[in-house]
Each structure stands twice: as structure tokens, then as C-alpha cells.
Design a protein around this motif. Structure first.
Motif, PDB file in Angstrom:
ATOM      1  N   GLU A 135     -11.404 -38.275  -1.063  1.00  0.00           N
ATOM      2  CA  GLU A 135     -10.876 -37.387  -0.026  1.00  0.00           C
ATOM      3  C   GLU A 135     -11.764 -36.158   0.124  1.00  0.00           C
ATOM      4  OE1 GLU A 135      -6.848 -36.408  -0.969  1.00  0.00           O
ATOM      5  OE2 GLU A 135      -6.165 -38.508  -0.910  1.00  0.00           O
ATOM      6  N   GLY A 136     -12.189 -35.605  -0.995  1.00  0.00           N
ATOM      7  CA  GLY A 136     -13.071 -34.446  -0.948  1.00  0.00           C
ATOM      8  C   GLY A 136     -14.416 -34.775  -0.339  1.00  0.00           C
ATOM      9  N   ARG A 137     -14.956 -35.927  -0.679  1.00  0.00           N
ATOM     10  CA  ARG A 137     -16.251 -36.339  -0.123  1.00  0.00           C
ATOM     11  C   ARG A 137     -16.145 -36.524   1.388  1.00  0.00           C
ATOM     12  NH1 ARG A 137     -20.268 -38.236  -3.080  1.00  0.00           N
ATOM     13  NH2 ARG A 137     -20.728 -40.021  -1.726  1.00  0.00           N
ATOM     14  N   GLU A 138     -15.054 -37.135   1.821  1.00  0.00           N
ATOM     15  CA  GLU A 138     -14.888 -37.365   3.252  1.00  0.00           C
ATOM     16  C   GLU A 138     -14.753 -36.043   4.008  1.00  0.00           C
ATOM     17  OE1 GLU A 138     -12.096 -39.995   6.323  1.00  0.00           O
ATOM     18  OE2 GLU A 138     -11.759 -40.071   4.161  1.00  0.00           O
ATOM     19  N   SER A 139     -14.002 -35.100   3.442  1.00  0.00           N
ATOM     20  CA  SER A 139     -13.822 -33.814   4.119  1.00  0.00           C
ATOM     21  C   SER A 139     -15.124 -33.040   4.220  1.00  0.00           C
ATOM     22  CB  SER A 139     -12.783 -32.973   3.375  1.00  0.00           C
ATOM     23  OG  SER A 139     -13.282 -32.520   2.122  1.00  0.00           O
ATOM     24  N   ALA A 140     -16.047 -33.290   3.278  1.00  0.00           N
ATOM     25  CA  ALA A 140     -17.336 -32.601   3.295  1.00  0.00           C
ATOM     26  C   ALA A 140     -18.422 -33.403   4.000  1.00  0.00           C
ATOM     27  CB  ALA A 140     -17.766 -32.286   1.861  1.00  0.00           C
ATOM     28  N   GLY A 141     -18.052 -34.554   4.558  1.00  0.00           N
ATOM     29  CA  GLY A 141     -19.033 -35.379   5.243  1.00  0.00           C
ATOM     30  C   GLY A 141     -20.023 -36.056   4.318  1.00  0.00           C
ATOM     31  N   ARG A 142     -19.599 -36.338   3.094  1.00  0.00           N
ATOM     32  CA  ARG A 142     -20.492 -36.932   2.105  1.00  0.00           C
ATOM     33  C   ARG A 142     -20.127 -38.383   1.789  1.00  0.00           C
ATOM     34  NH1 ARG A 142     -20.676 -33.541  -3.149  1.00  0.00           N
ATOM     35  NH2 ARG A 142     -22.729 -34.532  -3.349  1.00  0.00           N
ATOM     36  N   ALA A 143     -19.194 -38.954   2.518  1.00  0.00           N
ATOM     37  CA  ALA A 143     -18.658 -40.271   2.163  1.00  0.00           C
ATOM     38  C   ALA A 143     -19.697 -41.380   2.232  1.00  0.00           C
ATOM     39  CB  ALA A 143     -17.473 -40.615   3.064  1.00  0.00           C
ATOM     40  N   ASP A 144     -20.742 -41.204   3.041  1.00  0.00           N
ATOM     41  CA  ASP A 144     -21.736 -42.262   3.185  1.00  0.00           C
ATOM     42  C   ASP A 144     -22.952 -42.060   2.288  1.00  0.00           C
ATOM     43  OD1 ASP A 144     -20.186 -43.479   5.112  1.00  0.00           O
ATOM     44  OD2 ASP A 144     -21.093 -42.346   6.756  1.00  0.00           O
ATOM     45  N   ARG A 149     -10.271 -41.091  -8.420  1.00  0.00           N
ATOM     46  CA  ARG A 149     -11.217 -41.653  -7.447  1.00  0.00           C
ATOM     47  C   ARG A 149     -10.734 -41.386  -6.016  1.00  0.00           C
ATOM     48  NH1 ARG A 149     -16.509 -42.808  -7.575  1.00  0.00           N
ATOM     49  NH2 ARG A 149     -17.092 -44.040  -9.379  1.00  0.00           N
ATOM     50  N   GLN A 150      -9.444 -41.561  -5.784  1.00  0.00           N
ATOM     51  CA  GLN A 150      -8.899 -41.328  -4.448  1.00  0.00           C
ATOM     52  C   GLN A 150      -9.084 -39.868  -4.031  1.00  0.00           C
ATOM     53  OE1 GLN A 150      -4.816 -42.561  -4.805  1.00  0.00           O
ATOM     54  NE2 GLN A 150      -5.306 -44.750  -4.789  1.00  0.00           N
ATOM     55  N   LEU A 151      -8.782 -38.943  -4.930  1.00  0.00           N
ATOM     56  CA  LEU A 151      -8.908 -37.521  -4.622  1.00  0.00           C
ATOM     57  C   LEU A 151     -10.370 -37.123  -4.423  1.00  0.00           C
ATOM     58  CD1 LEU A 151      -6.271 -36.248  -7.187  1.00  0.00           C
ATOM     59  CD2 LEU A 151      -6.059 -36.118  -4.705  1.00  0.00           C
ATOM     60  N   SER A 179      -9.092 -29.505  -7.934  1.00  0.00           N
ATOM     61  CA  SER A 179     -10.420 -29.522  -8.546  1.00  0.00           C
ATOM     62  C   SER A 179     -11.102 -30.874  -8.359  1.00  0.00           C
ATOM     63  CB  SER A 179     -10.314 -29.178 -10.030  1.00  0.00           C
ATOM     64  OG  SER A 179      -9.839 -27.857 -10.205  1.00  0.00           O
ATOM     65  N   LEU A 180     -10.334 -31.956  -8.368  1.00  0.00           N
ATOM     66  CA  LEU A 180     -10.922 -33.281  -8.137  1.00  0.00           C
ATOM     67  C   LEU A 180     -11.438 -33.403  -6.704  1.00  0.00           C
ATOM     68  CD1 LEU A 180      -8.348 -35.378 -10.158  1.00  0.00           C
ATOM     69  CD2 LEU A 180     -10.819 -35.328 -10.580  1.00  0.00           C
ATOM     70  N   ARG A 181     -10.679 -32.869  -5.755  1.00  0.00           N
ATOM     71  CA  ARG A 181     -11.179 -32.863  -4.369  1.00  0.00           C
ATOM     72  C   ARG A 181     -12.440 -32.012  -4.268  1.00  0.00           C
ATOM     73  NH1 ARG A 181      -5.520 -32.324  -3.265  1.00  0.00           N
ATOM     74  NH2 ARG A 181      -4.645 -34.267  -2.423  1.00  0.00           N
ATOM     75  N   LEU A 182     -12.449 -30.886  -4.973  1.00  0.00           N
ATOM     76  CA  LEU A 182     -13.633 -30.031  -4.985  1.00  0.00           C
ATOM     77  C   LEU A 182     -14.835 -30.768  -5.565  1.00  0.00           C
ATOM     78  CD1 LEU A 182     -15.203 -27.385  -4.802  1.00  0.00           C
ATOM     79  CD2 LEU A 182     -14.148 -26.699  -6.981  1.00  0.00           C
ATOM     80  N   ALA A 183     -14.609 -31.556  -6.618  1.00  0.00           N
ATOM     81  CA  ALA A 183     -15.712 -32.327  -7.188  1.00  0.00           C
ATOM     82  C   ALA A 183     -16.319 -33.253  -6.147  1.00  0.00           C
ATOM     83  CB  ALA A 183     -15.224 -33.116  -8.401  1.00  0.00           C
ATOM     84  N   GLY A 184     -15.469 -33.879  -5.341  1.00  0.00           N
ATOM     85  CA  GLY A 184     -15.974 -34.738  -4.283  1.00  0.00           C
ATOM     86  C   GLY A 184     -16.754 -33.970  -3.240  1.00  0.00           C
ATOM     87  N   GLU A 185     -16.303 -32.763  -2.928  1.00  0.00           N
ATOM     88  CA  GLU A 185     -16.961 -31.944  -1.917  1.00  0.00           C
ATOM     89  C   GLU A 185     -18.291 -31.380  -2.397  1.00  0.00           C
ATOM     90  OE1 GLU A 185     -14.425 -28.763  -0.680  1.00  0.00           O
ATOM     91  OE2 GLU A 185     -12.650 -30.052  -0.613  1.00  0.00           O
ATOM     92  N   ALA A 186     -18.346 -30.901  -3.646  1.00  0.00           N
ATOM     93  CA  ALA A 186     -19.443 -30.022  -4.046  1.00  0.00           C
ATOM     94  C   ALA A 186     -20.218 -30.457  -5.277  1.00  0.00           C
ATOM     95  CB  ALA A 186     -18.897 -28.611  -4.268  1.00  0.00           C
TER      96      ALA A 186
END
Length: 292
Positions: A195-204, A190-192, A164-171
Motif C-alpha cells: 500500500e505504501g509503495r503504491e501511494s508513492a508510485g513505486r509499485a512497479d 507485505r500488504q501494508l 511505519s510499515l506503509r512508510l517502509a513501502g513509501e521511503a
């Protein structure tokens, strides 16, 4: 600057909210958070009242359980609050307590799938998009809000587990962590999330906001009240949870969470806090000046 807030817990009767919200607003507190715990008080109704009774304070709903709501209703309610009180509502959605969801016949077989579908549709609707989707749980056919928010609004996911934390980063645009999150848990979260943000291309993109509850008490019986609540939650053996003491002690605990990655720390009184207004005044007038 680390944001600081306080929780109005639903152990208090709804009619107590007015005095607490007004005091928080007048005392200069940045945020007041409300809970939609089954089966106590509604999140949208209490948030609307608190916003109407105040002038400047942000009001957070932490959180709305997505199994209870059609996403179109969530979007309509959120958009209405943001149109009436621009920039002041803060919306968090999450799985909800699974036992409570089971009590009302709303427990999802895959809570993570439901939350993903809800987050994606909700953020699209609030951004003014017209949405058609046929998911496992979320199904929309040519749906758009007539009155979307005039400005972009963040949607926060209240989650705990790794998936769910990775999902939060993604979505999601932010993450809400419960008072069971120690500084070490915040660092791992924060790390998780990253990871989710990076997988969704949102890291920047813009910084992903992390809000953390911190169980806190002050006064002569503060330590006993905090310990009793941790024991009741089965968390008494977890290190670095909760804080009892004066403003200096509480501010140091807030700073530890901020150093671990929290952007906002929301002080959560114990369920038996004897003076809700006094707690809010303590946070605003004594703790806030000590938090950078």
C-alpha cells in the motif's frame, strides 16, 4: 531462493564476534546480522570488524536507531562501509526502543515523522545527491558525501506498526521484521508495504525486500529455551512464533515465513544460547541445505 542468515546477539561479549563471524564466512552462511541494542554493542563498529575479518559474507546491522544519529553521520558511516566492502553491508534503520531512547534524552515526539525524514535524506545522500532540507527533525544545508557508495545500496527500515510499515513501502528499499512476526503478520506486513509503495508510485519498481528474524534453538533443551524467551517477551500466547528442534523442523518454519512473503529469514538464537559457534554451524551446514 530464500536467503538465510543468523544473528550474533549482543548478549555475547564483543570479543566473541571474531570467531563467530569467521566461522559463518567459512561455513558458507549468506548473512550475519548484528544488533545495536542499548547499551551493549555499537552497530557500525561491530559491522566494520566483522566485514574486515571475513571475505564474502554479508553483514547486516539490524538496526540503527535514528533518534541517536544525525542523518549525515549515518550516511557517512554507511558509505564508508560500502566503499570498503562493496555489496556486503546491509543497513537497517528504525525508531529504536522508545524507553531506551528516553533514557538517553533522544525520544522523538513523532517517531514516524523522524523516520520518514531520516529515510528520505539518507537514501538521497547515499545516492550521491546534494541535500538541503528543513524538516521537523532532519535539517541539512547543502550536504553531499565526498565518497558516496560506488553502486546503489538499499536502505532497510526496521518497523512493526501499520503506519511505519506503509512508510517502509513509501521511503525504504526493504523492511526488517522482528521475531514477533508470525507468518500471518508477515502476510499483513507485505500488504501494508505494498500500500505504501503504491501511494508513492513505486509499485512497479524492484521488489521490496523483506527480512524476518526467527527465534530458533536446537538441542535437548531447545523447546524450554525458546518458550522461556517468548514468556520473557510477553509473547508466549502468540501462535507460530519461534521454533525448536532439528534442522528439518527449523527449515519448515523458515519455509512458512518464506511462503508468507519473507525474502530472507535470519535465525535468532536465544539469549542464553550455550554454543554460538555451534548455532551458526547448524544454520549453515544443516538448515541451509533444506531451505529451497
Amino acid at each position: 531462493m530464500t536467503g538465510l542468515g543468523a544473528v550474533f546477539r549482543p548478549q555475547l561479549a564483543p570479543e566473541r564476534l571474531r570467531s563467530v563471524a569467521r566461522l559463518a564466512d567459512e561455513a558458507g552462511l549468506e548473512e550475519l546480522w548484528l544488533w545495536e541494542d542499548c547499551f551493549r554493542e555499537g552497530g557500525i563498529s561491530t559491522a566494520a570488524a566483522a566485514l574486515a575479518w571475513t571475505e564474502r559474507i554479508k553483514v547486516g546491522i539490524g538496526l540503527l536507531p535514528v533518534p541517536l544519529r544525525n542523518v549525515a553521520v549515518t550516511a557517512m558511516e554507511a558509505a564508508t562501509l560500502h566503499r570498503m566492502f562493496p555489496g556486503r553491508p546491509v543497513l537497517a534503520v528504525g525508531h529504536g526502543v522508545q524507553d531506551w531512547m528516553g533514557q538517553v534524552g533522544a525520544r522523538a515526539e513523532s517517531p514516524v515523522t523522524l523516520l520518514r525524514e531520516h529515510l528520505l535524506a539518507l537514501r538521497a545522500l547515499l545516492s550521491g545527491q546534494r541535500v538541503t532540507t528543513e524538516g521537523r527533525y532532519v535539517k541539512l544545508d547543502d550536504v553531499a558525501l565526498d565518497w558516496p557508495p560506488a553502486e546503489p545500496v538499499p536502505v532497510i527500515a526496521g518497523v512493526t506498526g501499520p503506519r511505519s510499515l506503509r512508510l517502509a513501502g513509501e521511503a525504504a528499499d526493504g523492511t526488517l521484521l522482528t521475531a514477533s512476526a508470525s507468518p500471518e503478520v508477515v502476510r499483513r506486513a507485505r500488504q501494508l508495504i505494498d500500500e505504501g509503495r503504491e501511494s508513492a508510485g513505486r509499485a512497479d519498481g524492484e521488489r521490496h525486500q523483506v527480512v524476518v528474524y526467527l527465534l530458533a534453538a536446537t538441542g535437548p533443551d531447545a523447546a524450554a529455551r525458546v518458550r522461556a524467551e517468548l514468556v520473557a517477551e510477553g509473547l508466549e500466547s502468540v501462535p507460530d512464533l519461534g521454533v525448536a528442534g532439528d534442522a528439518g523442523a527449523v527449515a519448515k518454519a523458515v519455509q512458512r515465513l518464506a511462503d508468507a512473503g519473507a525474502d530472507t529469514v535470519v535465525l535468532q538464537p536465544t539469549g542464553d544460547e550455550p554454543d554460538a559457534e555451534g548455532f551458526v554451524r547448524f544454520v549453515a551446514e544443516e538448515v541451509r541445505p533444506l531451505v529451497p
